[in-house]
Motif scaffolding. Structure first.
Motif, short mmCIF file in Angstrom:
data_model
loop_
_atom_site.label_atom_id
_atom_site.label_comp_id
_atom_site.label_asym_id
_atom_site.label_seq_id
_atom_site.Cartn_x
_atom_site.Cartn_y
_atom_site.Cartn_z
N GLU A 1 0.82 -1.22 0.00
CA GLU A 1 0.00 0.00 0.00
C GLU A 1 0.85 1.27 0.00
O GLU A 1 0.33 2.36 -0.20
N TRP A 2 2.15 1.13 0.29
CA TRP A 2 3.03 2.29 0.46
C TRP A 2 4.06 2.32 -0.66
O TRP A 2 5.08 1.66 -0.59
N GLU B 1 6.09 10.19 -3.56
CA GLU B 1 5.48 10.95 -2.47
C GLU B 1 4.00 11.27 -2.72
O GLU B 1 3.21 11.28 -1.77
N LEU B 2 3.61 11.51 -3.95
CA LEU B 2 2.20 11.81 -4.22
C LEU B 2 1.31 10.60 -3.93
O LEU B 2 0.24 10.74 -3.33
N LYS B 3 1.76 9.41 -4.31
CA LYS B 3 0.99 8.20 -4.02
C LYS B 3 1.00 7.90 -2.51
O LYS B 3 0.02 7.41 -1.96
N GLN B 4 2.11 8.19 -1.85
CA GLN B 4 2.18 8.00 -0.39
C GLN B 4 1.15 8.90 0.29
O GLN B 4 0.43 8.47 1.19
N GLU B 5 1.09 10.16 -0.15
CA GLU B 5 0.14 11.11 0.42
C GLU B 5 -1.30 10.63 0.20
O GLU B 5 -2.13 10.67 1.11
N LYS B 6 -1.59 10.15 -1.00
CA LYS B 6 -2.93 9.65 -1.32
C LYS B 6 -3.28 8.44 -0.44
O LYS B 6 -4.39 8.36 0.09
N THR B 7 -2.34 7.53 -0.28
CA THR B 7 -2.56 6.35 0.56
C THR B 7 -2.81 6.76 2.00
O THR B 7 -3.74 6.26 2.65
N LEU B 8 -2.02 7.69 2.50
CA LEU B 8 -2.17 8.13 3.88
C LEU B 8 -3.52 8.83 4.09
O LEU B 8 -4.20 8.55 5.07
N LYS C 1 -6.29 8.33 2.45
CA LYS C 1 -7.31 7.30 2.37
C LYS C 1 -7.39 6.52 3.68
O LYS C 1 -8.47 6.30 4.22
N LYS C 2 -6.24 6.11 4.19
CA LYS C 2 -6.20 5.35 5.44
C LYS C 2 -6.72 6.17 6.62
O LYS C 2 -7.44 5.65 7.48
N LEU C 3 -6.35 7.43 6.67
CA LEU C 3 -6.81 8.29 7.77
C LEU C 3 -8.33 8.50 7.71
O LEU C 3 -8.99 8.54 8.74
N ALA C 4 -8.86 8.58 6.51
CA ALA C 4 -10.31 8.75 6.35
C ALA C 4 -11.07 7.51 6.84
O ALA C 4 -12.23 7.61 7.23
N GLU C 5 -10.42 6.35 6.83
CA GLU C 5 -11.04 5.10 7.25
C GLU C 5 -11.09 4.95 8.77
O GLU C 5 -11.79 4.09 9.27
N LEU C 6 -10.34 5.78 9.49
CA LEU C 6 -10.32 5.66 10.96
C LEU C 6 -11.64 6.10 11.56
O LEU C 6 -12.31 6.96 11.13
#
Length: 93
Positions: free
Chosen positions: A73-74, A79-86, A88-93
């Motif tokens: 996932e990382w 960096e742009l894909k890392q930011e997008k992944t992060l 998305k994951k934060l929104a799932e919390l």
């Protein structure tokens, strides 16, 4: 740009967090699990899982939520894909 500032390698009670994020008053511990982590088996895997559960309990007592991100996932070096992944994951919390 992100709305939060990730801090890398934060030391908390004997453990280094890969990242710590404070978002909307919440403390979030981000753990990036490498590919080798998933291939352990037997006693080694049980030991790692027990250590992870202990660390997670300790972090919960300190007011952290833990977010796990796997190596698939990382996207390293993007960096742009890392930011997008992060995000998305934060929104799932």
């Amino acid at each position: 740009r992100l709305g939060y500032l990730p801090q890398a390698q934060v030391f908390v009670d004997g453990y280094f967090l890969d990242m710590q994020i404070e978002l909307n008053g919440k403390k979030i511990a981000v753990e990036c699990e490498g590919i080798a982590y998933h291939y352990y088996s037997g006693k080694t895997a049980n030991t790692l899982k027990a250590k992870d559960r202990l660390r997670e309990k300790l972090l919960q007592k300190r007011g952290f939520q833990t977010l796990h991100i796997t190596d698939t996932e990382w996207p390293f070096k993007d960096e742009l894909k890392q930011e997008k992944t992060l995000r998305k994951k934060l929104a799932e919390l």
